[in-house]
Structures are given as structure tokens and as C-alpha cells.
Write an enzyme that holds these catalytic residues in place. Structure first.
Site, PDB file in Angstrom:
ATOM      1  N   ALA A 217       8.624  10.672  13.180  1.00  0.00           N
ATOM      2  CA  ALA A 217       7.786   9.920  14.010  1.00  0.00           C
ATOM      3  C   ALA A 217       6.339  10.602  13.473  1.00  0.00           C
ATOM      4  O   ALA A 217       5.719  11.326  13.694  1.00  0.00           O
ATOM      5  CB  ALA A 217       7.984  10.588  15.177  1.00  0.00           C
TER       6      ALA A 217
ATOM      7  N   ALA B  20      -0.241  15.741  17.898  1.00  0.00           N
ATOM      8  CA  ALA B  20       1.214  15.997  17.776  1.00  0.00           C
ATOM      9  C   ALA B  20       2.133  14.818  18.701  1.00  0.00           C
ATOM     10  O   ALA B  20       1.325  13.876  19.261  1.00  0.00           O
ATOM     11  CB  ALA B  20       1.799  17.266  17.921  1.00  0.00           C
ATOM     12  N   ASN B  21       3.463  14.630  18.661  1.00  0.00           N
ATOM     13  CA  ASN B  21       3.987  13.658  19.517  1.00  0.00           C
ATOM     14  C   ASN B  21       5.345  14.468  19.895  1.00  0.00           C
ATOM     15  O   ASN B  21       5.545  15.641  19.244  1.00  0.00           O
ATOM     16  CB  ASN B  21       4.206  12.404  18.627  1.00  0.00           C
ATOM     17  CG  ASN B  21       5.337  12.465  17.529  1.00  0.00           C
ATOM     18  OD1 ASN B  21       6.429  13.106  17.674  1.00  0.00           O
ATOM     19  ND2 ASN B  21       4.548  12.309  16.320  1.00  0.00           N
ATOM     20  N   ARG B  22       6.141  13.799  20.544  1.00  0.00           N
ATOM     21  CA  ARG B  22       7.269  14.617  21.160  1.00  0.00           C
ATOM     22  C   ARG B  22       8.662  14.525  20.403  1.00  0.00           C
ATOM     23  O   ARG B  22       9.741  14.857  20.746  1.00  0.00           O
ATOM     24  CB  ARG B  22       7.700  13.789  22.831  1.00  0.00           C
ATOM     25  CG  ARG B  22       6.820  14.112  23.574  1.00  0.00           C
ATOM     26  CD  ARG B  22       7.208  13.872  24.913  1.00  0.00           C
ATOM     27  NE  ARG B  22       6.147  13.520  26.104  1.00  0.00           N
ATOM     28  CZ  ARG B  22       5.675  14.816  26.511  1.00  0.00           C
ATOM     29  NH1 ARG B  22       6.142  15.812  26.555  1.00  0.00           N
ATOM     30  NH2 ARG B  22       4.652  14.626  27.441  1.00  0.00           N
TER      31      ARG B  22
END
Ligand code: C5P
Length: 405
Positions: free
Chosen positions: A277, A211-213
Site C-alpha cells: 500500500a 502512513a497507512n493501515r
């Protein structure tokens, strides 16, 4: 009478206050403008007006009880929360506002109000001291932040021989507020806008993912701003901890491939805004069972590239929206990378921002953006994400007006 609310469906939640008698007149006013009205009465409302009166005036069965089996079998609280264009809460008592602000769901009215993503208009009505109490002010502020609209209260003579603010807005004023909310208007009226938002989750095995932030705050704010500008909006969202914006069709996806599929399914559109994102890579072969840490070898995680949703849509021959907007989150050379991205991906505009940890942009509430086009760069001051969204939408509205393609 001008049928300004023709074919509009309004769910009227009647709270337990003396002003409830005016809500009966409101039903009439809304119906004479062409709206269909269905009523929910709180227990308190039933002390002031009867469900029978509300049903007789609305021409629809009224609802009172969350656990009414016949009701649940017939329409059900989730459908009540969904099958309308607007929910009007009138009178919105201090207690009902507090419950809404706190997210309580202990009766039919509050449960529907918590379960809905529809736009909500409240017409507060209460004793002047209750209205002026800091708790009510806090609750109103929280509701406003949540996107709830309000009309009134007015100042004037009230029950119990008191005078001051707290009197419910008149039915005609409430009907006018409903018209303002539902009457189509805005620079993007009649346009369809598709927005991607949030991160994607790329599965490693059934319990793990990459995942990402990204919080989705900026993308969701853009979807809300586009809806406020009159557009029909489809938001394709990765996993986020945000509520669906009111008045927006939100499609929930997890992976990049699901996001691309949802975007393609949502086309055609007039504007595509790709704020998500999206993970650049996914695990080539996600395990169908949970990987075990037995043995000494580390699990091999071969990665493959994900489809680039923005580039795919921007370069598609069929169904490319006339205006395609990309984002470029960078930690250095922000504008330069954005320029290259504009060309490489084939979009019309890139919103570039610095997401270095020290900026606090990832997950934060403000953003400093540069609008990069083939004509140049426009750097905006630091703004809240909501303001970035509103200004971006206003800008796109101007571009659509200036260069219809
Ligand atoms: O290449 P980069 O990830 O920096 O590009 C960012 C822009 O491209 C964003 O608008 C993002 O939503 C979009 N993007 C995409 N699909 C990907 C990767 C990025 O739509 N797989």
C-alpha cells in the site's frame, strides 16, 4: 550415494535428550548426501554426546557457548543463524520446543533459533507423556504456525521401558525430510519473484511521517507462498510488525521512493507482485529538524505525488517482468476501479479487494478477492490471506506455464 544435498549447508542443533546419539549418525547421513554440517550442542546435549564427537563426524568445529569469545570472534551467533540453508533441530526436546515457541534466547542454540530467518526442521524426541502433554501440543501448533517443519516423532519402545509416541525419527527419515525441504521443486522452480508488501512511511520531519493501515500480511503471505512453490523470492517490505518470511530475501524500506529503488535493484524477475500500500503522496520538502508548534501558523504540508512503482515497472521497456500483478484496495466499485487500474497501469492482472472498515481486511487475517484480467473477473470466496496467497501463486504458476513470454 546420490549427492542430493550437494553444496547444502545444514546447521544441526543437538538438544539434550537420549536420542542425541542418533544425531551423530544423522551428521554422517547428511554428509554422505553432500551436505556440509555444522553443529550446535545445548548444555543438555553435552551430557549425552560430546562436542568432540560432533566435530569429528562433521569435520567442523562444534559450538556450545553463546559467550565463547573465540567462537564469537570466529563465526559468531548471528552468522551461525544466517550462513546455512536449513537448521535441523534433532533431538528437539520438549524444553527446546517450548523455548522456540516462546521466543526464548538464553543459550547459543535458542539464540540462534530466534535470530534466524532460515527454514527450520525439528525432530521432536521426548518421553511419551511429555509429548502428549497439552503444553507440547500447543508449542508444536505455535511452531507450525511460525512455519517450522517437523518430522516424527515415531511410536515405539523408548528409554525407561516405555512405549508410545515420542521416539525421535530415524536419521534416514530425518535426512529424507531434509531432502524434501531442500530439493528444489514446485511450479515456480527457477523463477525469480519480486513482491512488495506493507505500507510506506513518508517523512514529514525526522520524527513524524504519513502512513497507512496496511499490515503487510497479504504481501508477506504471497512471498512465503512463492518461496514454497520453489521460486527465489525478493520481498521489498515497508515498515511492518511481521517477521521476515523464512527462505525469502527481504529488503526493508521506508518510503515509496526507497521501495521503487529496491524493486528496480532486484530486477530482472519473472513475476512482479505489487501488494504494498504505497503512499500516493509525500511531503514536498520533509523538514530536516522537528517542526515546532510555536507561533500561531499551522505548518504548511505541501504534498507531491510519489512514483507509481507498479506502473513504472509494468510500463518499463527494459526489465519488465513477463507477469506483472497489481492490487486494488477499494472501498466501493471494487471491480470497476480494478478494471480501469489494469489498463492505466499496464499490468497483466489485478487482485481487487474491498477494504471498507466493516470488512476487517486491513490488518485482518482473511480476504475476499476478485481476480481481474482483460478476459474477465474471477471472484473467490472469502479465504485466509495464506490461502489467497497459495491460490494466487498456483494460478500464476499455471499462467507462467501456459504463456511463457
Ligand atoms: O492506484 P492504487 O494505489 O490504487 O494502485 C494500487 C496498486 O498500485 C497496488 O498494486 C500498489 O502496490 C501499486 N502502487 C504502487 N506505487 C504507488 C501506488 C500504488 O506500486 N505509488
Amino acid at each position: 550415494m546420490n549427492p542430493s544435498l550437494q553444496a547444502k549447508r545444514i546447521l544441526l542443533v543437538i538438544g539434550g535428550g537420549i536420542a542425541a546419539y542418533k544425531s551423530l549418525d544423522l551428521i554422517r547421513r547428511l554428509r554422505e548426501r553432500g551436505a556440509t554440517v555444522r553443529c550446535i550442542l545445548t548444555k543438555g546435549a553435552g551430557e549425552f554426546v560430546t562436542p568432540l564427537a560432533a566435530s569429528a563426524l562433521s569435520g567442523q568445529r562444534s559450538h556450545t557457548d553463546l559467550f565463547d569469545r573465540e567462537d564469537e570472534a570466529d563465526i559468531g551467533h548471528i552468522r551461525l543463524a544466517r550462513d546455512a540453508d536449513l537448521i535441523v533441530v534433532a533431538p528437539a526436546t520438549a524444553n527446546l520446543m517450548a523455548k522456540m515457541a516462546g521466543g526464548h534466547a538464553d543459550d547459543l542454540a535458542s539464540t540462534v533459533l530466534l535470530a534466524t530467518t532460515l527454514p527450520i526442521l525439528i525432530a521432536p524426541a521426548m518421553n511419551v507423556r511429555m509429548w502428549l502433554h497439552p503444553a507440547t501440543a500447543r508449542n508444536l501448533a505455535a511452531l507450525t504456525r511460525d512455519g517450522v517443519h517437523s518430522v516424527g516423532p515415531n511410536e515405539g519402545a523408548m528409554a525407561e521401558a516405555e512405549f508410545g509416541p515420542g521416539r525421535m525419527a530415524e536419521p534416514l527419515e530425518i535426512a529424507a525430510a531434509v531432502e524434501r525441504l531442500l530439493a528444489p521443486s514446485g511450479p515456480l522452480l527457477g523463477k525469480h519473484v519480486v513482491v512488495t508488501s506493507g505500507p510506506t512511511h513518508e517523512p514529514i520531519d525526522p520524527v513524524r511521517y504519513i502512513a497507512n493501515r496496511s499490515s503487510g500480511k497479504q504481501g508477506h503471505a504471497i512471498a512465503a507462498a512463492a518461496a514454497a512453490a520453489g521460486a527465489r523470492v525478493t520481498l521489498v517490505s515497508g515498515p511492518v510488525a511481521l517477521p521476515d518470511p523464512p527462505g525469502v530475501t527481504t529488503l526493508h524500506v521506508e518510503s515509496a521512493r526507497e521501495m521503487l529503488q529496491a524493486v528496480e535493484g532486484a530486477l530482472p524477475a519473472d513475476i512482479g507482485i505489487f501488494a504494498a500500500a504505497v503512499a500516493d503522496w509525500r511531503v514536498a520538502e520533509a523538514g530536516t529538524h522537528k517542526m515546532k508548534k510555536d507561533g500561531n501558523a499551522l505548518p504548511p504540508l505541501a504534498l507531491v505525488e510519489n512514483p507509481d512503482i507498479l506502473a513504472t515497472i509494468a510500463q518499463s521497456r527494459e526489465g519488465r517482468p513477463p507477469l506483472v500483478v497489481g492490487f486494488a484496495a477499494e472501498t466501493r466499485n471494487v471491480v470497476e476501479y480494478a478494471r480501469r487500474k489494469l489498463e492505466k497501469k499496464g499490468c497483466d492482472l489485478i487482485v481487487a479487494n474491498d477494504v471498507s472498515a466493516e470488512t476487517g481486511v486491513m490488518g485482518g487475517d482473511s480476504n475476499t478477492v476478485h481476480l481481474v484480467t482483460r478476459d474477465g473477473v474471477d471472484t473467490w470466496p472469502t479465504l485466509s490471506k495464506a490461502d489467497v496467497a497459495r491460490q494466487l501463486i498456483a494460478h500464476l504458476g499455471t499462467l507462467m506455464g501456459a504463456a511463457p513470454r
